[in-house]
Motif scaffolding. Structure first.
Motif, short mmCIF file in Angstrom:
data_model
loop_
_atom_site.label_atom_id
_atom_site.label_comp_id
_atom_site.label_asym_id
_atom_site.label_seq_id
_atom_site.Cartn_x
_atom_site.Cartn_y
_atom_site.Cartn_z
N LEU A 153 3.32 2.15 -1.60
CA LEU A 153 3.99 2.42 -2.80
C LEU A 153 3.05 2.77 -4.07
O LEU A 153 3.38 2.80 -5.02
N VAL A 154 1.60 2.41 -3.45
CA VAL A 154 0.72 2.56 -4.69
C VAL A 154 0.87 3.97 -5.28
O VAL A 154 1.16 5.10 -4.34
N GLN A 155 0.67 4.30 -6.36
CA GLN A 155 0.63 5.55 -7.21
C GLN A 155 -0.69 6.19 -6.77
O GLN A 155 -1.69 5.45 -7.02
N CYS A 193 12.46 3.82 -1.93
CA CYS A 193 11.48 4.88 -2.63
C CYS A 193 11.48 6.14 -1.82
O CYS A 193 11.75 7.34 -2.30
N CYS A 194 11.48 6.10 -0.46
CA CYS A 194 11.53 7.04 0.54
C CYS A 194 13.04 8.03 0.55
O CYS A 194 13.05 9.31 0.28
N ASP A 226 -1.43 6.02 5.34
CA ASP A 226 -2.32 5.75 4.25
C ASP A 226 -3.40 6.86 4.46
O ASP A 226 -4.55 6.81 3.82
N ILE A 272 10.47 0.04 0.10
CA ILE A 272 9.81 1.34 0.76
C ILE A 272 10.96 2.26 1.22
O ILE A 272 10.96 3.45 0.75
N LYS A 285 2.32 10.08 -7.85
CA LYS A 285 3.20 9.99 -6.71
C LYS A 285 2.85 8.78 -6.08
O LYS A 285 1.65 8.64 -5.71
N THR A 286 3.85 8.27 -5.07
CA THR A 286 3.66 7.38 -4.06
C THR A 286 2.80 7.88 -2.86
O THR A 286 3.02 9.07 -2.85
N MET A 287 1.84 6.90 -2.55
CA MET A 287 1.30 7.39 -1.20
C MET A 287 1.80 7.92 0.15
O MET A 287 1.78 8.81 0.46
N LYS A 344 0.75 -1.36 -0.03
CA LYS A 344 -0.06 -0.08 -0.01
C LYS A 344 0.85 1.29 0.02
O LYS A 344 0.51 2.29 -0.51
N GLN A 363 4.87 9.25 -0.37
CA GLN A 363 5.60 10.56 -0.62
C GLN A 363 4.66 11.48 -0.09
O GLN A 363 5.16 12.82 0.18
#
Length: 300
Positions: A73-75, A110-111, A152, A107, A79-81, A71, A83
């Motif tokens: 990393l979902v776009q 990505c961060c 989230d 994760i 943008k990812t959630m 979740k 971010q």
């Protein structure tokens, strides 16, 4: 002079019973003064700028989720959630630092890519609160308050973060603070939307996945101001350090809500009500809803 006369007339020894009474009286006065001074000092400290002044925001994020794997990393519109959540948190004026706490290297990578500080935590953390506690122990600087920012909630308002921090500072008898908003009628029986009830001083009484209060008709009362828990949580770090040692409680386990362990163990939780439209992402279908909302309001 009368003073000398008074002194000479009282030269006889004081009876033992009188001496004991004077000692007891003196001790009582001393205790009263100490309590008064201590209370005044605590009152002053709790309202001074130094009380719970150093604040860190921690965004716990895990890849393995039973309802929505991966979740964070979902776009969401490019943008990812995670971010989007981090960018919103960075706007809060009360936070001295914001970090992501995760047990997943994807994760973390990505961060780091969008500039976030990352603390790696173990996979054994049972919930976001325990992940925040582990991350807190690994931070070099010391903090008085930790804000657990749900990863989230990509549209979380910075003012909500600031509000719960200020609420905890203003309530020295509380170890925890959080926020609620008005519950939409269509969310009344959604178990993913957690409801809350508070007392008349703004302290939490209970949280539930069911509708609370629940009237005898079993239907939503359109006149009642039901409250939706926003999920964001703020702790005094002294309490956060002992939280993992508290034994899981029956209500916590039954509702699967970690904040109930706080209440069941007798701790106080301050709640503020805010005007905020919740847009949490709990299941894959929520992504399309939040993207539609953002498009309608030209949110990038």
């Amino acid at each position: 002079m009368s003073i000398c006369a008074s002194s000479s007339s009282s030269s006889e020894p004081t009876p033992p019973s009188t001496t004991k009474a004077l000692i007891v009286h003196g001790v009582a006065v001393g205790v009263a003064v100490a309590v008064a001074v201590g209370a005044h000092a605590y009152f002053y400290l709790s309202r001074s700028r130094k009380f719970r002044s150093r604040v860190v925001g921690i965004i716990p994020a895990r890849f393995a989720s039973s309802r929505f794997q991966g979740k964070p990393l979902v776009q969401i519109l490019g943008k990812t959630m995670i971010q989007r959540t981090w960018e919103r948190a960075k706007l809060a004026s009360t936070l001295d630092h914001v970090v992501v706490a995760t047990d997943d290297e994807k994760i973390a990578e990505c961060c780091r890519g969008f500039g976030a500080d990352v603390i790696m935590t173990s996979e054994s953390c049972r919930n976001g609160t325990e992940r925040c506690n582990e991350a807190l122990q690994k931070l070099e600087k010391k903090y008085d308050v930790v804000v657990n920012i749900q990863g989230d909630e990509p549209l979380i308002e910075p003012e909500v973060i600031d509000g719960i921090v200020k609420a905890l500072r203003a309530a020295p008898d509380a170890v925890f603070s959080t926020a609620v908003t008005s519950l939409k009628p269509e969310d009344a029986f959604d178990p993913n939307r957690v409801k809350c009830v508070v007392d008349n001083r703004g302290y939490a009484i209970y949280f539930s996945r069911g509708l609370i209060p629940h009237n005898k008709s079993g239907k939503v009362n359109p006149e009642f101001p039901y409250m939706l828990h926003l999920g964001i949580q703020c702790y005094d770090t002294k309490f956060l350090k002992i939280y993992p040692e508290l034994t899981p409680t029956p209500l916590q386990l039954e509702e699967d809500l970690e904040q109930l362990k706080v209440l069941e163990n007798g701790y106080k939780m301050k709640v503020i009500k805010v005007d905020h439209e919740a847009h949490g992402v709990d299941i894959p279908e929520d992504v399309e809803k939040i993207e539609s909302f953002m498009r309608e309001r030209n949110l990038s």
